[in-house]
Design a protein around this motif. Structure first.
Motif, short mmCIF file in Angstrom:
data_model
loop_
_atom_site.label_atom_id
_atom_site.label_comp_id
_atom_site.label_asym_id
_atom_site.label_seq_id
_atom_site.Cartn_x
_atom_site.Cartn_y
_atom_site.Cartn_z
N ALA A 92 0.84 -1.19 0.00
CA ALA A 92 0.00 0.00 0.00
C ALA A 92 0.88 1.24 0.00
O ALA A 92 1.95 1.26 0.60
N TRP A 93 0.41 2.28 -0.72
CA TRP A 93 1.05 3.58 -0.62
C TRP A 93 0.64 4.21 0.71
O TRP A 93 -0.50 4.05 1.16
N ILE A 94 1.57 4.95 1.31
CA ILE A 94 1.31 5.59 2.60
C ILE A 94 1.47 7.10 2.49
O ILE A 94 2.49 7.59 2.00
N GLN A 95 0.45 7.83 2.94
CA GLN A 95 0.57 9.27 3.09
C GLN A 95 0.58 9.58 4.58
O GLN A 95 -0.38 9.27 5.29
N LEU A 96 1.67 10.15 5.05
CA LEU A 96 1.83 10.48 6.47
C LEU A 96 1.44 11.93 6.73
O LEU A 96 1.83 12.83 6.00
N LYS A 97 0.68 12.12 7.80
CA LYS A 97 0.35 13.46 8.31
C LYS A 97 0.74 13.49 9.78
O LYS A 97 0.24 12.69 10.57
N GLY A 98 1.64 14.40 10.13
CA GLY A 98 2.08 14.48 11.52
C GLY A 98 1.53 15.70 12.23
O GLY A 98 1.17 16.70 11.62
N TYR A 145 -6.03 11.62 -7.60
CA TYR A 145 -4.98 10.70 -8.08
C TYR A 145 -5.15 9.34 -7.40
O TYR A 145 -5.07 8.29 -8.06
N TYR A 146 -5.38 9.34 -6.07
CA TYR A 146 -5.46 8.09 -5.32
C TYR A 146 -6.59 7.20 -5.82
O TYR A 146 -6.43 5.99 -5.96
N VAL A 180 -4.27 3.25 -1.03
CA VAL A 180 -3.57 4.42 -0.49
C VAL A 180 -4.10 4.66 0.93
O VAL A 180 -5.28 4.93 1.12
N VAL A 181 -3.20 4.56 1.91
CA VAL A 181 -3.58 4.66 3.32
C VAL A 181 -3.06 5.97 3.91
O VAL A 181 -1.87 6.26 3.83
N LEU A 182 -3.98 6.73 4.47
CA LEU A 182 -3.61 7.94 5.21
C LEU A 182 -3.26 7.55 6.64
O LEU A 182 -4.04 6.84 7.30
N ILE A 228 -6.47 5.09 7.64
CA ILE A 228 -7.68 4.77 6.88
C ILE A 228 -7.33 4.66 5.40
O ILE A 228 -6.44 5.36 4.90
N ASN A 229 -8.01 3.76 4.71
CA ASN A 229 -7.86 3.61 3.26
C ASN A 229 -8.66 4.72 2.58
O ASN A 229 -9.89 4.74 2.62
N LEU A 230 -7.96 5.66 1.96
CA LEU A 230 -8.63 6.81 1.36
C LEU A 230 -9.54 6.43 0.20
O LEU A 230 -10.56 7.07 -0.05
#
Length: 210
Positions: free
Chosen positions: A63-69, A95-96, A103-105, A118-120
């Motif tokens: 899975a692609w990962i988008q990180l938000k900190g 895009y996702y 693609v998981v946020l 969560i899976n966007l």
């Protein structure tokens, strides 16, 4: 937040996520069977890849990962069993949802080192929203059970995506095979009917004009 602070927040969130993922194990997943790799050239907010192994063997599932900190503790929303993560861009979401990879946020607190995911694609699917209906910046609500204390839900999320895709692919193959069988069944009869029609028409023509 300054650019330097944003970079520090991003780096810490990546370190926290990678540590938890690398050390995760349960009855079904051995330690090391969940692997996080950072993406150096970032496109559309993708920070890395989580890949699944089984007993050390690759499964081909990732899975692609988008990180938000954040530099705050992530609090549950009042009257809800969810947390919220803001600042997901429309261009990234568009895009996702056209991507063939989940693609998981991942929303990470650098204070208590907890994160939520969560899976966007599951919440912004094409069947639910058109591209025009998605605002320029989106706040995503994440169920609190999707958290760093139990990554089996992340594993399940990734596996569910591929299992559903395989079922769809099998359905498409079955549908195509069924259509071919129907075609083979009826085409000879259609040809026979056409031939009969031609013979009858010729006979009538000969009777009228002979």
């Amino acid at each position: 937040m300054s650019r330097v602070q944003a970079h520090v927040t991003e780096s810490l969130s990546r370190i926290i996520f990678q540590y938890v993922v690398t050390n995760f194990s349960n009855e079904e997943v051995q330690k090391g069977d969940l692997l996080f790799r950072e993406v150096t050239e970032k496109d559309y907010g993708i920070d890395g890849i989580v890949e699944l192994f089984y007993g050390g063997e690759p499964t081909g599932r990732f899975a692609w990962i988008q990180l938000k900190g954040t530099q705050s503790v992530i609090e549950k929303l009042k009257g809800s069993d969810e947390v919220s993560c803001s600042g997901v861009s429309k261009s990234n979401l568009c895009y996702y949802r056209h991507n063939n990879v989940p693609v998981v946020l991942v929303y990470v607190s650098n204070v208590d080192r907890k994160f939520y995911f969560i899976n966007l694609q599951s919440i912004f699917s094409e069947s639910r929203y058109t591209d025009e209906e998605i605002p320029d910046s989106v706040t995503v609500r994440i169920p609190i059970e999707n958290n760093s204390s139990d990554l089996s839900l992340l594993v399940q999320m990734i596996n569910d995506y591929y299992d559903n895709r395989e079922m769809y692919d099998e359905w498409e193959v079955g549908k195509s095979k069924y259509e071919d069988e129907i075609k083979d069944l009826f085409e000879p009869k259609i040809s026979e009917s056409v031939g009969l029609y031609d013979r009858v028409a010729d006979g009538m023509h000969n009777r009228v004009f002979s």
